[in-house]
Every structure is written in structure tokens, then in C-alpha cells.
Design an enzyme around this catalytic site. Structure first.
Site, PDB file in Angstrom:
ATOM      1  N   CYS A   2      77.776  18.880  20.841  1.00 15.42           N
ATOM      2  CA  CYS A   2      79.156  18.450  20.952  1.00 15.42           C
ATOM      3  C   CYS A   2      79.216  16.955  21.215  1.00 15.42           C
ATOM      4  CB  CYS A   2      79.857  19.193  22.084  1.00 15.42           C
ATOM      5  SG  CYS A   2      79.721  20.986  21.995  1.00 15.42           S
ATOM      6  N   ASP A 100      76.013  28.885  27.586  1.00 15.91           N
ATOM      7  CA  ASP A 100      75.162  28.115  28.485  1.00 15.91           C
ATOM      8  C   ASP A 100      75.983  27.103  29.289  1.00 15.91           C
ATOM      9  OD1 ASP A 100      75.689  26.734  26.135  1.00 15.91           O
ATOM     10  OD2 ASP A 100      73.770  25.695  26.105  1.00 15.91           O
ATOM     11  N   ILE A 291      62.795  15.707   2.354  1.00 14.19           N
ATOM     12  CA  ILE A 291      63.213  14.587   1.530  1.00 14.19           C
ATOM     13  C   ILE A 291      61.992  14.092   0.754  1.00 14.19           C
ATOM     14  CG2 ILE A 291      63.910  12.168   1.595  1.00 14.19           C
ATOM     15  CD1 ILE A 291      66.240  14.029   1.915  1.00 14.19           C
ATOM     16  N   GLY A 364      60.070  18.164  14.466  1.00 15.63           N
ATOM     17  CA  GLY A 364      58.768  17.905  15.079  1.00 15.63           C
ATOM     18  C   GLY A 364      58.749  16.632  15.894  1.00 15.63           C
TER      19      GLY A 364
END
Length: 649
Positions: A2, A100, A291, A364
């Protein structure tokens, strides 16, 4: 995921403008296009933009406790929220949602400022406790999610996920901080806690800020730090087994979502390891995206395809054109501050591709810092062995002289480019690492700046950023020391900033299993020989992943996520560089020595020197002046205070 924003009257309970709060909230619409809500009461306003991921039906914000005396706006994910809910219920709390976010308000009620110690995840939030007349803000341990704030002259405190929301308030002075400019041209970003504007700050990672109405605003408080004890008694096989278990748990927690989920797959060991672990735990094919680049020197698409084929993922690839530089102005507006990592272009594109198919993507990111993956780490360790052989008193004059005499041979094979090495050997470990990390070296920045701007700096140098963090590292191990510095600087200011802005521009949530703080803490106990061994970087991660990934994925030269800047500046961007760097706001600012810039442009175009990095840094600074400062303010450093207008993407 958000966007949060708001304001707080630190002195009293003045009426606050709903229209202003709405404007601040709307400036971050891209961070949460699903819903937008406000909470306003005397002396306080909270705004929230929602990207619905968990508890879509009832997880709206701002969110309150049972009697509505505590309210929170939150950006991020608390991955262990499901285990915290029953614990908080046992303490008497009643939950109205399954989100949460509600865990935060009840955790605050039970544990106060120590609630952040219980959260596992990426987060930035602001919480108001009406009964205690207290505002509490916090940012996650590794700075995955951003949080800006500013104290105005009238005692109003502003905060937001992006700097543009503070600017949208209308009361923030946009006076450029010269020290931030120095950090930018050294590092490629403005380091925490500074921002490009004097009046605004970033809340540093692993810090919280407690403000009681009627009391002075104090300094942020650190609630966590990574410690490199390097003292674990563990063998290689046991460490591989334990790492695999921890990765599986971290990824399992980050696969919780009520929306389509996938992963970035570059073809490098980090993203490939994440996809391999996801495939072990997924009930169906993992969604992956990559990509590809037209230029084979930058293209890893074939390696990504190998991993996709092995795990039968739903793999999607898009090719980035070799002249994909139309994003310069978009990036300047998106980042709000000068930001010089050119890999922001392909990162923006891969997020754009991912959002077509998923709302959440695992990455990653963080693997190089935590596992010891950067090529510069190996070079630094080689230099450290040479530094340890001679005292600094001998090294400084010997190698300092060689560094001055040796020509800068950008055109030569790497083995003959010894100037930077000589310069590094003439320094201590921290200064040498700063030297190797700098986009522009100390001498080059000195030449770049005008006399008047150097006077504004008052002797400040960005070296102090590294020195400050090194003083808190708690280790003199050569590898651990620079890993610590990177987790406090490059990881936060460059990597996490890049991914957050690029992903949120497309309303995409990116989750980072390799930055799980429990994994980072555990890795800090392992000896450095398990991270780099016999010249092999990420030794432990690669060994642990051997049953899951082919060797030609793991044991190949690192390519990175780069773009062909040098060619752009001699070809399609040649005129743009000249127009931006030799005229306009950059020149009018009075901050730079124009003869130095003109020489760099001529040398680069002629091919005698490769100035692509400083030229890109200058080009992005010009884009910041034109797009964020509106160009009209760039008429000398002391006057760099632009009109208080809404800056949006």
C-alpha cells in the site's frame, strides 16, 4: 502492499484540512489503486491507498482496535501474522478481520514499542494511540519498505511512503540539501536518513520513532541490527541442509496471498534458487517472468529459460529494446530524489511485465549482500591481503604516488586498469571500500563541483556515511565488515529503493525471501569461508542448491542487470546529453563546473574515456531538476526552493 501518508500536530489539536490529506493520499494512488480511505480527527490525519493482497473483504485501512482508540496505516506484509493472532487472542484481544494489519494495533496494545520485535516481514507503519496521545512510526529491519517524514516550522509532522506525498501537503520547503547532493554523486542515491530536501528525512531501517503530543520530537530509536559473530560451529553439509530448510520456510511464508502470485527469474543463482524452492511447495506451475535484452552482452534469457523448463513454470519473456531510454523523465518523477542506478530501467520493465499476470512477485534481491555474491567482495579481499602485508604509513605514500602517476585506462583490458587498485591500497579498509563503490571518486567530485557549491558542503564528504556505519559493525572481519556496510547503505538506498518504486509504479507487490531477517541473522553467525571460498562467491548458497539447479546456472560469471550506457551516450542519447548537461537547469543551478562537464562529454564522445557513469548521474540529476523541482527553482543552490505544488507520477 500500500501507500500510507498523514500529518500530526505535535503541539496541539488544530483542525487539519481534509482536502490537503486527500491530495497527499492521491499522490500515491499508484501504490494502492484498489481502495483509498482517510481518517481525520483534531490534530491528526491518516491516509491510505490499498493494493489488496490478504483479507481482501475486510482488511481496509485506516484500521482500528476494538474501541477505536488506536488506529494504524500500514504498508507491507507481516508474514508471521497467522501465528501472532492466537497469541494476541489469548491475551484478550478480539479480531474483526483476518488481516496482518490488525495484528499491529493489538500488538501495540500488548507490547508497546517492543511490538516491532515480534514482526517478521517488510513494513512501514504509523500508529496513533489517542489514550496515550502518542504517534508511533516504524520501518522494517532491512529497509524493504520506505517511510519519509518531516517536521514543519509550525510543529506539524508529515509522513508518507514516498516523498511526493510530503510535497503534496504544500508546507514542505524544497530547499536542496548540499550534503545530499554530495552523497548522490558519490553513491548514486541519497543515503538514509537524509533526503534531497533539508526539511525531510527517511526513517532508517530497523528504527522506530515515538512522538508524544506536546513534547519535542526526538531522534529515531534502533530496535534491531545484524551481528556478524561468525562463531557458529557447523560443517558444510549441515549448513547446506539448514540453509535449505530456512529458505523453504521463508518462501512458504511469502507465498501466502489471495491474488495471483509468481516470481522474477533472471537466470542468476538468487532468483533461480527462489523459483526452485517455490516449485517444491506450489500446488501448480509457478508463474515466472524475465526480461531479455537485444544486446547479447546483457542477455541472460537463455539461463532463465533453462530453470523455467526444469520446473515447468508458466514462463513469460519480453525483450527490452537496446535503446529503451524513454523512461528517464518517468523515473525522475517516480523516485522523487536523484537516483542514478540505470538498472532501474529494466527493473521497471520486468515489473510492468509481471503485473500483467500476477499481483505478487517473489524476487532474489538481497542474495548478493547476505551470501557474499558481488565481484567487488573478492577484489576487496585480495586488496585486504596486500594491505595487511604493509602498514598504512608505508602504503599511503607508495601506492598513493603510483595511483597519481598511473593513467586511467578505460579503454584497456581490465588487467591493465591498475589505477583504482593503487588508489585503494593507499587507504584503510573502509575508505578503500568507499573508493571502490563511488560512482565518482573524491577527486572527480571535487572537479565536478563549482567553488560556490564546495563552500556549501563545508568540507563534508560522503565517506562519512561508510565511516558512520563501520563504527557500528562490531566486526573487523574483512568480508563481514563490507557486508555490514552494504546492508546499511547499498541494499537500502539502491536495491530496495529501486524495486519498491519500480514495482509500486505498476501496483505490484514484491516480496524478498532472501532478506528474511532470521536468515540474515543466522548467516551472520557463519564464518566468511562459507560465503567466499577459493575465489567462489556465494559458496554456501551454491552448494545448497546443487540438488536443485544445474551447475551452468550457478557456476558462471555474474552478468548483472545492466544497460548499454556508453553506447547510448555516443549514439542515440548524444544530443540529449549535450542539451541537458551543457544548458538548462543543470547549468543554471550554479552547482557544477561547466568546463569539467564539457570535457567529460567531449572525451566520452571521442572514445578516449568512458564517462558513462558520471554522465548518467548528471543526466538523472537534470531530470530531477526538470521533473521534480520543475526547473524553475534551479537558479543557484541557496535559492533551490521550488513552489509547493503537487508532484505526481
Amino acid at each position: 502492499m500500500c501507500g500510507i501518508t498523514g500529518f500530526f500536530d505535535t503541539r496541539g489539536k488544530r483542525d487539519m484540512s481534509a482536502a490537503v490529506l486527500q491530495r497527499m493520499n492521491d499522490s500515491q494512488h499508484h501504490r494502492g489503486p484498489d481502495e483509498g480511505s482517510l481518517h481525520l480527527e483534531p490534530g491528526l490525519g491518516f491516509g491510505h491507498r490499498r493494493l489488496s493482497i490478504i483479507d481482501i473483504a475486510t482488511g481496509q485501512q485506516p484500521l482500528f482496535n476494538e474501541d477505536e482508540s488506536v488506529v494504524v496505516v500500514f504498508n507491507g506484509e507481516i508474514y508471521n501474522y497467522q501465528s501472532l493472532i492466537p497469541e494476541l487472542q489469548a491475551l484478550g484481544h478480539q479480531f474483526k478481520t483476518k488481516s496482518d494489519t490488525e495484528v499491529i494495533v493489538h500488538a501495540w496494545e500488548s507490547w508497546g514499542v517492543d511490538c516491532v520485535q515480534r514482526f517478521r516481514g517488510m513494513f512501514a507503519f504509523a500508529l496513533w494511540d489517542r489514550n496515550k496521545q502518542t504517534l508511533f512510526m516504524a520501518r522494517d529491519r532491512l529497509g524493504v519498505k520506505p517511510l519519509y517524514y518531516a517536521l514543519l516550522d509550525d510543529g506539524t509532522l508529515l509522513f508518507g511512503s514516498e516523498l511526493k506525498s510530503l510535497v503534496a501537503h504544500g508546507g514542505l520547503r524544497r530547499d536542496i540539501d548540499p550534503l545530499a547532493v554530495e552523497e548522490y554523486f558519490a553513491l548514486g542515491y541519497v543515503a538514509e536518513p537524509r533526503t534531497i530536501f533539508k526539511q525531510a528525512k527517511k526513517l532508517p531501517p530497523a528504527h522506530s520513532l515515538l512522538i508524544r503530543r506536546g513534547e519535542p520530537v526526538g531522534e529515531p530509536r534502533r530496535f534491531w541490527d545484524v551481528r556478524f559473530s561468525l562463531d557458529a560451529k557447523i560443517g558444510e553439509a549441515e549448513a547446506c541442509e539448514e540453509l535449505t530448510r530456512r529458505l523453504q520456510e521463508s518462501i512458504r511464508l511469502r507465498m501466502i496471498a489471495e491474488v495471483p502470485l509468481g516470481a522474477f527469474l533472471s537466470g542468476g543463482v538468487d532468483s533461480s534458487a527462489v523459483v526452485a524452492m517455490m516449485a517444491q511447495q506450489s500446488g501448480g506451475p509457478v508463474n515466472t517472468c524475465s526480461i531479455a535484452f537485444e544486446d547479447p552482452a546483457f542477455n541472460e534469457a537463455a539461463f532463465a529459460q533453462t530453470v523455467a523448463d526444469r520446473y515447468h513454470t508458466n514462463h513469460r519473456v519480453e525483450t527490452v529494446q537496446s535503446d529503451d531510454f524513454d523512461l528517464i523523465d518517468t523515473l525522475a518523477r517516480l523516485y522523487d530524489e536523484p537516483y542514478a542506478d540505470s538498472s532501474a530501467i529494466p527493473t521497471y520493465r520486468v515489473c510492468q511485465l509481471a503485473r500483467k499476470h500476477v499481483t505478487v512477485a517473489l524476487s532474489g534481491d538481497g542474495g548478493d549482500e547476505t551470501f557474499g555474491g558481488y565481484r567487488r567482495y573478492k577484489l576487496h579481499l585480495m586488496e585486504e591481503r596486500m594491505r595487511s602485508a604493509l602498514p598504512l604509513g608505508l602504503r599511503r605514500p607508495l601506492f598513493g604516488t603510483l595511483g597519481q602517476l598511473y593513467p586511467k585506462a578505460d579503454w584497456a583490458p581490465r588487467v591493465f586498469r591498475a589505477k583504482t587498485t593503487f588508489e585503494a591500497l593507499a587507504r584503510d579498509s573502509v575508505q578503500a571500500y568507499f573508493h571502490s563503490m563511488s560512482l565518482l571518486r573524491d577527486a572527480d567530485r571535487s572537479k565536478l563541483y563549482s567553488k560556490s557549491f564546495k563552500a556549501e558542503l563545508g568540507g563534508y564528504t560522503a565517506r562519512e556515511v561508510f565511516s558512520r556505519h563501520a563504527a557500528h559493525a562490531g566486526t573487523d572481519d574483512p568480508l563481514a565488515l563490507i557486508q555490514y556496510i552494504d546492508t546499511q547503505t547499498y541494499l537500502v538506498g539502491d536495491i530496495n529503493t529501486k524495486v519498491d518504486r519500480a514495482s509500486m509504479a505498476h501496483s505490484l507487490e514484491v516480496r524478498e525471501p532472501l532478506m528474511d531477517h532470521e536468515i540474515v541473522e543466522w548467516l551472520g553467525t557463519l564464518p566468511s569461508s562459507l560465503k567466499i571460498r577459493n575465489g567462489e562467491s556465494k559458496f554456501l548458497l551454491k552448494k545448497a542448491m546443487e540438488p536443485y539447479l544445474p551447475n551452468d546456472i550457478m557456476y558462471r560469471p555474474k552478468m548483472g542487470f545492466a544497460v548499454p550506457l556508453a553506447r547510448w551516450f555516443r549514439g542515440p542519447l548524444r544530443q540529449r546529453v549535450r542539451g541537458a548537461l551543457l544548458a538548462g537547469p543543470l547549468v543554471e543551478s550554479g552547482m557544477f563546473d561547466q568546463a569539467t562537464i564539457a570535457q567529460m562529454v567531449e572525451q566520452h564522445e571521442g572514445g578516449s574515456r568512458d564517462h558513462s557513469t558520471p554522465l548518467w548521474s548528471l543526466l538523472m540529476y537534470d531530470a530531477f531538476l526538470r521533473n521534480v523541482m520543475d526547473g524553475s527553482a534551479a537558479s543557484g543552490l541557496p535559492k533551490l526552493a521550488a513552489r509547493n505544488e503537487l508532484v505526481g507520477v
